[in-house]
Design a protein around this motif. Sequence first.
Motif, PDB file in Angstrom:
ATOM      1  N   PRO A  24       0.823  -1.204   0.000  1.00  0.00           N
ATOM      2  CA  PRO A  24       0.000   0.000   0.000  1.00  0.00           C
ATOM      3  C   PRO A  24       0.860   1.259   0.000  1.00  0.00           C
ATOM      4  O   PRO A  24       1.987   1.252   0.491  1.00  0.00           O
ATOM      5  N   ALA A  25       0.327   2.318  -0.570  1.00  0.00           N
ATOM      6  CA  ALA A  25       1.032   3.604  -0.605  1.00  0.00           C
ATOM      7  C   ALA A  25       0.615   4.442   0.598  1.00  0.00           C
ATOM      8  O   ALA A  25      -0.416   4.199   1.224  1.00  0.00           O
ATOM      9  N   GLU A  26       1.426   5.437   0.903  1.00  0.00           N
ATOM     10  CA  GLU A  26       1.166   6.358   2.011  1.00  0.00           C
ATOM     11  C   GLU A  26       1.356   7.780   1.505  1.00  0.00           C
ATOM     12  O   GLU A  26       2.232   8.038   0.677  1.00  0.00           O
ATOM     13  N   TYR A  27       0.537   8.690   1.987  1.00  0.00           N
ATOM     14  CA  TYR A  27       0.676  10.094   1.625  1.00  0.00           C
ATOM     15  C   TYR A  27       0.517  10.923   2.884  1.00  0.00           C
ATOM     16  O   TYR A  27      -0.507  10.826   3.570  1.00  0.00           O
ATOM     17  N   ALA A  28       1.509  11.720   3.209  1.00  0.00           N
ATOM     18  CA  ALA A  28       1.491  12.622   4.368  1.00  0.00           C
ATOM     19  C   ALA A  28       1.095  11.886   5.646  1.00  0.00           C
ATOM     20  O   ALA A  28       0.277  12.370   6.420  1.00  0.00           O
ATOM     21  N   GLY A  29       1.637  10.688   5.842  1.00  0.00           N
ATOM     22  CA  GLY A  29       1.370   9.929   7.048  1.00  0.00           C
ATOM     23  C   GLY A  29       0.084   9.119   7.033  1.00  0.00           C
ATOM     24  O   GLY A  29      -0.245   8.473   8.011  1.00  0.00           O
ATOM     25  N   ARG A  30      -0.650   9.143   5.944  1.00  0.00           N
ATOM     26  CA  ARG A  30      -1.921   8.408   5.844  1.00  0.00           C
ATOM     27  C   ARG A  30      -1.760   7.242   4.871  1.00  0.00           C
ATOM     28  O   ARG A  30      -1.383   7.444   3.715  1.00  0.00           O
ATOM     29  N   VAL A  31      -2.056   6.041   5.340  1.00  0.00           N
ATOM     30  CA  VAL A  31      -2.046   4.873   4.462  1.00  0.00           C
ATOM     31  C   VAL A  31      -3.261   4.993   3.560  1.00  0.00           C
ATOM     32  O   VAL A  31      -4.373   5.237   4.017  1.00  0.00           O
ATOM     33  N   LEU A  32      -3.053   4.823   2.264  1.00  0.00           N
ATOM     34  CA  LEU A  32      -4.120   5.070   1.288  1.00  0.00           C
ATOM     35  C   LEU A  32      -5.005   3.846   1.078  1.00  0.00           C
ATOM     36  O   LEU A  32      -5.012   3.209   0.030  1.00  0.00           O
ATOM     37  N   ILE A  33      -5.769   3.529   2.122  1.00  0.00           N
ATOM     38  CA  ILE A  33      -6.772   2.473   2.063  1.00  0.00           C
ATOM     39  C   ILE A  33      -8.074   3.053   2.583  1.00  0.00           C
ATOM     40  O   ILE A  33      -8.078   4.081   3.271  1.00  0.00           O
ATOM     41  N   PHE A  43      -5.146  10.150  -6.024  1.00  0.00           N
ATOM     42  CA  PHE A  43      -3.838   9.870  -5.440  1.00  0.00           C
ATOM     43  C   PHE A  43      -2.952   9.079  -6.406  1.00  0.00           C
ATOM     44  O   PHE A  43      -1.765   9.370  -6.530  1.00  0.00           O
ATOM     45  N   ALA A  44      -3.515   8.099  -7.089  1.00  0.00           N
ATOM     46  CA  ALA A  44      -2.733   7.314  -8.047  1.00  0.00           C
ATOM     47  C   ALA A  44      -2.234   8.199  -9.188  1.00  0.00           C
ATOM     48  O   ALA A  44      -1.072   8.117  -9.589  1.00  0.00           O
ATOM     49  N   THR A  45      -3.098   9.065  -9.702  1.00  0.00           N
ATOM     50  CA  THR A  45      -2.703   9.974 -10.780  1.00  0.00           C
ATOM     51  C   THR A  45      -1.603  10.918 -10.323  1.00  0.00           C
ATOM     52  O   THR A  45      -0.608  11.115 -11.028  1.00  0.00           O
ATOM     53  N   MET A  46      -1.738  11.496  -9.152  1.00  0.00           N
ATOM     54  CA  MET A  46      -0.731  12.427  -8.648  1.00  0.00           C
ATOM     55  C   MET A  46       0.586  11.706  -8.370  1.00  0.00           C
ATOM     56  O   MET A  46       1.659  12.252  -8.623  1.00  0.00           O
ATOM     57  N   GLY A  47       0.519  10.496  -7.863  1.00  0.00           N
ATOM     58  CA  GLY A  47       1.741   9.736  -7.604  1.00  0.00           C
ATOM     59  C   GLY A  47       2.473   9.349  -8.871  1.00  0.00           C
ATOM     60  O   GLY A  47       3.694   9.289  -8.900  1.00  0.00           O
ATOM     61  N   ASN A  48       1.728   9.096  -9.928  1.00  0.00           N
ATOM     62  CA  ASN A  48       2.331   8.693 -11.198  1.00  0.00           C
ATOM     63  C   ASN A  48       2.793   9.869 -12.041  1.00  0.00           C
ATOM     64  O   ASN A  48       3.641   9.709 -12.913  1.00  0.00           O
ATOM     65  N   ASP A  49       2.257  11.039 -11.818  1.00  0.00           N
ATOM     66  CA  ASP A  49       2.591  12.202 -12.634  1.00  0.00           C
ATOM     67  C   ASP A  49       3.068  13.336 -11.748  1.00  0.00           C
ATOM     68  O   ASP A  49       2.355  14.288 -11.506  1.00  0.00           O
ATOM     69  N   ARG A  50       4.285  13.220 -11.270  1.00  0.00           N
ATOM     70  CA  ARG A  50       4.823  14.259 -10.370  1.00  0.00           C
ATOM     71  C   ARG A  50       4.938  15.614 -11.049  1.00  0.00           C
ATOM     72  O   ARG A  50       4.985  16.633 -10.393  1.00  0.00           O
ATOM     73  N   THR A  51       4.969  15.653 -12.374  1.00  0.00           N
ATOM     74  CA  THR A  51       5.018  16.947 -13.062  1.00  0.00           C
ATOM     75  C   THR A  51       3.696  17.679 -12.934  1.00  0.00           C
ATOM     76  O   THR A  51       3.639  18.881 -13.129  1.00  0.00           O
ATOM     77  N   ALA A  52       2.622  16.962 -12.586  1.00  0.00           N
ATOM     78  CA  ALA A  52       1.315  17.598 -12.406  1.00  0.00           C
ATOM     79  C   ALA A  52       1.217  18.301 -11.065  1.00  0.00           C
ATOM     80  O   ALA A  52       0.335  19.127 -10.858  1.00  0.00           O
TER      81      ALA A  52
END
Length: 78
Positions: A24-33, A43-52
């Motif tokens: 599982p991925a985590e963002y800012a201390g939150r597990v993304l479930i 979250f998946a889109t933002m994680g895959n496209d850091r240029t965005a």
Amino acid sequence: MRFIAVQEPPGNSWAVFDAGNGAPAEYAGRVLIGLTSREARWFATMGNDRTALPQYSRPVAYLRLVRTIQERSGQTGN
């Protein structure tokens, strides 16, 4: 694509996982479930496209893998 949004059983919530190892991925201390479909896709889109992501003068949180309790304590589980 490194991060993928997947529907969790029994099909009511979503999560974001690393496609390479299934963790599982985590963002800012939150597990993304336990996310809504929209949240997981975002979250998946933002994680895959850091240029965005907007560029800030200070560090921002990025998606990362969650380390298990065993990994944190140096245990292997065997």
